[in-house]
Design an enzyme around this catalytic site. Sequence first.
Site, short mmCIF file in Angstrom:
data_model
loop_
_atom_site.label_atom_id
_atom_site.label_comp_id
_atom_site.label_asym_id
_atom_site.label_seq_id
_atom_site.Cartn_x
_atom_site.Cartn_y
_atom_site.Cartn_z
N TYR A 54 0.80 -1.30 -0.01
CA TYR A 54 0.09 -0.09 -0.25
C TYR A 54 0.77 1.31 -0.01
O TYR A 54 1.60 1.35 0.87
CB TYR A 54 -0.94 -0.05 1.19
CG TYR A 54 -2.13 -1.19 1.28
CD1 TYR A 54 -2.51 -1.89 0.34
CD2 TYR A 54 -2.83 -1.28 2.48
CE1 TYR A 54 -3.26 -2.78 0.14
CE2 TYR A 54 -3.76 -2.41 2.49
CZ TYR A 54 -3.96 -2.95 1.19
OH TYR A 54 -4.77 -3.96 1.36
N SER A 151 -5.85 -13.81 1.11
CA SER A 151 -6.75 -12.68 0.65
C SER A 151 -6.82 -13.13 -0.68
O SER A 151 -6.05 -13.35 -1.50
CB SER A 151 -6.01 -11.35 0.70
OG SER A 151 -6.75 -10.32 0.30
N TRP A 204 -13.24 -6.49 2.62
CA TRP A 204 -12.72 -5.28 2.05
C TRP A 204 -13.88 -4.92 1.27
O TRP A 204 -14.48 -5.42 0.70
CB TRP A 204 -11.25 -5.37 1.60
CG TRP A 204 -11.06 -6.07 0.39
CD1 TRP A 204 -10.67 -7.34 0.18
CD2 TRP A 204 -10.98 -5.62 -1.08
NE1 TRP A 204 -10.45 -7.97 -1.02
CE2 TRP A 204 -10.64 -6.66 -1.81
CE3 TRP A 204 -11.24 -4.29 -1.29
CZ2 TRP A 204 -10.51 -6.61 -3.22
CZ3 TRP A 204 -11.11 -4.18 -3.10
CH2 TRP A 204 -11.06 -5.40 -3.74
N SER A 205 -13.87 -3.30 1.10
CA SER A 205 -14.69 -2.67 0.13
C SER A 205 -16.09 -3.00 0.62
O SER A 205 -17.07 -3.47 -0.41
CB SER A 205 -14.45 -2.97 -1.08
OG SER A 205 -14.95 -1.97 -2.20
N PRO A 206 -16.56 -3.30 1.92
CA PRO A 206 -17.98 -3.54 2.08
C PRO A 206 -18.83 -2.34 1.69
O PRO A 206 -20.25 -2.39 1.48
CB PRO A 206 -17.87 -3.61 3.66
CG PRO A 206 -16.61 -2.62 4.09
CD PRO A 206 -15.75 -3.00 2.90
N LEU A 207 -18.07 -1.06 1.42
CA LEU A 207 -19.28 0.17 0.70
C LEU A 207 -19.06 0.15 -0.63
O LEU A 207 -19.32 1.03 -1.31
CB LEU A 207 -18.51 1.28 1.63
CG LEU A 207 -18.73 1.42 3.17
CD1 LEU A 207 -18.33 2.88 3.43
CD2 LEU A 207 -20.12 1.12 3.30
N GLY A 283 -12.38 2.40 5.78
CA GLY A 283 -11.21 3.26 5.36
C GLY A 283 -11.70 4.60 5.66
O GLY A 283 -13.06 4.79 5.73
N GLN A 289 -15.95 10.34 8.94
CA GLN A 289 -16.40 8.93 8.29
C GLN A 289 -16.35 7.87 9.12
O GLN A 289 -17.12 6.93 9.27
CB GLN A 289 -15.62 8.72 7.15
CG GLN A 289 -15.79 9.71 6.18
CD GLN A 289 -14.55 9.69 5.01
OE1 GLN A 289 -13.71 9.26 5.22
NE2 GLN A 289 -15.22 9.83 3.73
N ASN A 293 -19.26 5.63 10.50
CA ASN A 293 -19.24 4.25 10.13
C ASN A 293 -19.55 2.98 11.27
O ASN A 293 -20.08 2.17 11.34
CB ASN A 293 -18.09 3.64 9.54
CG ASN A 293 -18.13 4.00 7.99
OD1 ASN A 293 -19.10 4.58 7.40
ND2 ASN A 293 -16.72 4.24 7.49
#
Length: 327
Positions: A54, A151, A204-207, A283, A289, A293
């Site tokens: 990252y 992953s 990851w990326s639940p949104l 994130g 945010q 969340n």
Amino acid sequence: MQTRRLGRSGLNITELAYGNWLTHGSQVEEDAAHACVHAALDAGITTFDTADVYAGTKAESVLGRALAGQRRESLEIATKVYWPTGDGANDRGLGRKHVIESCHASLRRLQTDYVDLYQAHRYDSTVPLEETMTAFADLVRSGKALYIGVSEWRAEEIAAGAALARDLGIQLISNQPQYSMLWRVIEAEVVPTSEAEGVSQIVWSPLAQGVLTGKYLPGQAPPADSRGGHASAGGSMKGYLTDDILTRVQGLVPIADDLGLSMAQLALAWVLQNGNVAAAIIGATRPEQVHDNVKAAGVELSADVLTRIDEVLGDVVERDPAKTSRG
């Protein structure tokens, strides 16, 4: 903030974890990153996920500085290995040299003696699985990683990895896949296999990279200050920014309103209804945010609500297990 057990292990993690893909070291300045980490800590989040790749290794360093001074035993820190971190032939993949050296480098950047969870960021078909799992086992036995995970591995890869881990006397306890209302490719094969093998999902990326917040509107350009409007960070989410998907997502607004939830809270609560999900990774670029969340923690959605969501989204939901990500 509630906790859940990870796989069949004794490790508890918070059901919302804080991750820094696309943010720390790239999209936001360091002081803002620190503010978001501290907002997560204040909200009771103790599980933090990152990866060596990252922001070209910078994200781990930012997280390490942000967590400096915290009681280490009160945190669960996870990182990953696989993608290139240098130009050398051995600076990538899951060969023993890269796995061991990358772990040591991650520990230095994170300013810690060990990580709670060390994850194979993708499956490496070019390296014998036995070599990879033996390297992981050696890291566990040396105390540099407490548990191992993977992953975006396919169901058959998870089963093979879990079996080898057992043979080596260690536990494979987690998989980190993409999962959201819009992306459900793990449900048909990965989840049933994981349940049988004692593996949990940290998703990851639940949104859907922000699409499920409802901020992106059909027929309109992404807001300039959003991820979708960011020149580099927005590239990974272009597949979601279609009028068909965005129109369906707007249809979720009345459901969220009826429940007194924000759209982000509804999306996070949705993934946490899956019993094989131990945590959803959030994130943030602003502390606000995080504050929004975390209100999804502990929310239970009725069967009627889940049915309404399915009816609204219809055929824009991706379910094909063949689309599990590969390196």
